[in-house]
Write an enzyme that holds these catalytic residues in place. Structure first.
Site, short mmCIF file in Angstrom:
data_model
loop_
_atom_site.label_atom_id
_atom_site.label_comp_id
_atom_site.label_asym_id
_atom_site.label_seq_id
_atom_site.Cartn_x
_atom_site.Cartn_y
_atom_site.Cartn_z
N LYS A 79 0.61 -1.44 0.43
CA LYS A 79 -0.18 0.23 -0.17
C LYS A 79 0.85 0.76 -0.21
O LYS A 79 2.09 0.99 0.85
CB LYS A 79 -0.82 -0.07 1.27
CG LYS A 79 -1.56 1.09 1.57
CD LYS A 79 -3.20 1.23 2.64
CE LYS A 79 -3.77 2.11 2.52
NZ LYS A 79 -4.90 2.02 3.22
N SER A 160 -10.01 2.20 2.48
CA SER A 160 -9.35 3.30 1.57
C SER A 160 -7.83 1.89 1.34
O SER A 160 -7.19 2.31 -0.16
CB SER A 160 -8.35 4.21 2.62
OG SER A 160 -7.66 3.37 3.33
N SER A 184 -10.01 0.68 7.46
CA SER A 184 -10.05 0.20 5.34
C SER A 184 -9.17 -0.70 4.94
O SER A 184 -9.05 -1.20 4.02
CB SER A 184 -9.09 1.64 5.32
OG SER A 184 -9.09 2.80 5.01
N1 GLN Z 1 -12.98 4.95 5.85
C1 GLN Z 1 -12.63 4.83 6.82
C2 GLN Z 1 -12.12 6.73 6.29
O1 GLN Z 1 -12.90 6.81 5.93
C3 GLN Z 1 -11.89 4.24 7.65
C4 GLN Z 1 -10.32 4.48 6.72
C5 GLN Z 1 -9.31 3.90 7.51
O2 GLN Z 1 -9.44 2.62 7.75
N2 GLN Z 1 -8.11 4.63 6.64
O3 GLN Z 1 -11.73 7.17 7.83
#
Ligand code: GLN
Length: 494
Positions: A79, A160, A184
């Protein structure tokens, strides 16, 4: 011979050890798969030479009769939130364009030390803020999955870590790193029919991982099955003096400890994990999951986590607050982009750099975070959210009096279409409703594929465990995996 890209981490590791194929053949096959999958937009940077160099080291070690490292010959995707030495690392944001780290994150270093090679840097939501990959500054990832009911819209791979989920599901890599601040790893895993585990906060070092919300950020693996996740997590985890919140504990032998029998275990079913308009297929899959863990020998207990409904509002105060502070460092002086209008002073340079460099969602979070931390509102928002966070952690503590792990759906929907929720941030935030509470409590949690919905899209089940009990989480997920027999995969169109 089977296509080498059909193999998972364990199969590659064992095949290289046994000499069924060479690590170079594996790396070459995956490099070709990555190069041939541009329409998915899963990779921001391809690093075929890195994968080949690690493969050659594995093949040479084998030829020399040495004991092979745990991930020798296994190429993975990284990532783009992890800093990788000499390889551009942008967190999918323009503000970091041109930034090439001089150092390696601890998690990626741990993987290289275990013998893994890197196929490339994976696309993601910008600074890991999002649930659909649409906030990437370099174009969204497209899920390899398609609905089978005629709806041909391109789907979100989740977020994400959507580059990671798409790449693993499309067989571009056997495993990938993800990070999970509020879901995410788990939500994109659920959307794409793969497995992913967020370990206990502190298991994986945050050093060299571009920060979003430091009290929540946690790295973890995304792979095709539970065993592969256990193998990869073992390599990623471990104490790191460079991260003050790193847990100074030995890394358990999770792979060796895998056991799909749940005899003597109690699985809690939290009654609050339901939302309005949740598709009945998700409720049905949850019931099916309950039947599976029962079949594996577990006793089912109903539990209540009464503060669940406050988790999302608390998260969307705490995470932006921490983000607004963490992202203050992107000022045009130290990293990446600099925007220096003619005759501008320092303040104007900061403003111009940040205005041009950050995406809309990142700006939204910085604004929210700055607001909730501001003098007049700190107590009403940030302090209050921190108290709620304690209550949520306490809910879980009470649940552990009655059960060993919890079973819930991972997300309240299957993958949605790109564009479907991007105009409405609140609808997007709602997708995290089942993953955020365990993040706030720092607990290990995993998504494992359970089945397909009517449109042929994957649905995930989530197992949440006690702090440090990744083994309990992996084992319950394995019991589900064995019974779900999930073999569906996306049909290649890319
Ligand atoms: N979807 C969540 C956010 O937008 C979690 C993102 C994540 O876990 N990095 O914050």
């Amino acid at each position: 011979m089977t296509d080498l890209t059909d193999l998972g981490i364990r199969e590659i590791r064992d095949g290289v050890r046994e000499g069924t194929f060479s690590a170079r053949e594996v790396a070459t096959a995956f490099n070709a798969a990555v190069a041939g999958a541009k329409p998915l937009n899963a990779f921001l940077v391809e690093t075929p030479d890195h994968a080949l160099a690690a493969a050659d080291a594995a093949d040479a070690a084998r030829a020399a009769g040495e004991t092979l490292k745990p991930l020798a010959g296994v190429p993975i995707g990284m990532k783009d939130l992890f800093c990788t030495k000499g390889v551009a690392s942008t967190a999918a944001s323009h503000i970091l364009e041109g930034f090439t780290p001089q150092y390696e994150s601890t998690v990626s270093q741990n993987l290289w030390d275990a013998g893994a090679g890197m196929l490339g840097k994976l696309n993601m939501d910008q600074f890991a803020m999002g649930s659909s990959n649409e906030t990437s500054a370099f174009g969204n990832v497209i899920s390899p999955w398609r609905r089978n009911d005629g709806g041909n819209a391109a789907l979100a791979p989740g977020g994400s870590s959507g580059g990671s989920s798409a790449a693993v599901a499309a067989r571009l890599c056997p495993g990938a790193t993800g990070t999970d601040t509020g879901g995410s790893i788990r939500q994109p895993a659920a959307f794409t029919g793969i497995s992913g585990i967020k370990p206990t906060y502190g298991r994986c070092s945050r050093w060299g991982t571009i920060a979003f919300a430091s009290s929540l950020d946690q790295a973890g693996p995304m792979a095709r099955d539970v065993r592969d996740c256990a193998i990869m997590l073992e390599a990623m985890s471990g104490f790191d003096a460079k991260d003050a919140t790193s847990l100074d504990l030995p890394v358990p032998r999770w792979e060796q400890g895998l056991n799909a029998s749940l005899a003597g275990k109690r699985v809690g079913i939290p009654r609050e994990y339901r939302v309005d308009n949740m598709p009945e297929e998700i409720e049905a899959l949850w019931q099916q999951g309950i039947a599976w863990v029962k079949d594996a020998g577990a006793e089912i207990v109903e539990v209540s986590l009464p503060h669940t409904k406050y988790a999302l509002p608390a998260y969307y105060i705490i995470a932006p607050a921490e983000a607004s502070s963490n992202l203050a460092r992107y000022d045009g002086v130290r990293y990446g982009q600099r925007n220096l209008p003619d005759g501008a002073n320092l303040q104007a340079m900061y403003a111009a750099t940040r205005a041009a460099g950050f995406g809309e969602e990142v700006k939204r979070r910085i604004l929210i975070g700055t607001y909730v931390l501001s003098a007049g509102f700190y107590d009403a928002y940030f302090t209050q959210a921190s108290k709620v966070r304690t209550l949520i952690a306490r809910d879980f503590e009470h649940a552990w009096d009655k059960c060993d792990v919890l079973l819930t759906p991972t997300a309240p929907s299957a993958a949605f279409a790109l564009g479907e929720k991007s105009a409405d941030p609140l609808a997007m935030y709602l997708n995290d409703v089942f993953t955020v509470p365990s993040s706030l409590a720092g607990l290990p949690a995993m998504s494992v594929p359970g089945g397909l919905d009517r449109a042929g899209l994957p649905l995930g089940l989530q197992v949440i465990g006690k702090a440090l009990d990744e083994q309990g989480v992996l084992n319950a997920a394995l019991a589900i995996e064995e019974r779900a027999g999930f073999v569906a995969r996306p049909q290649a169109w890319w």
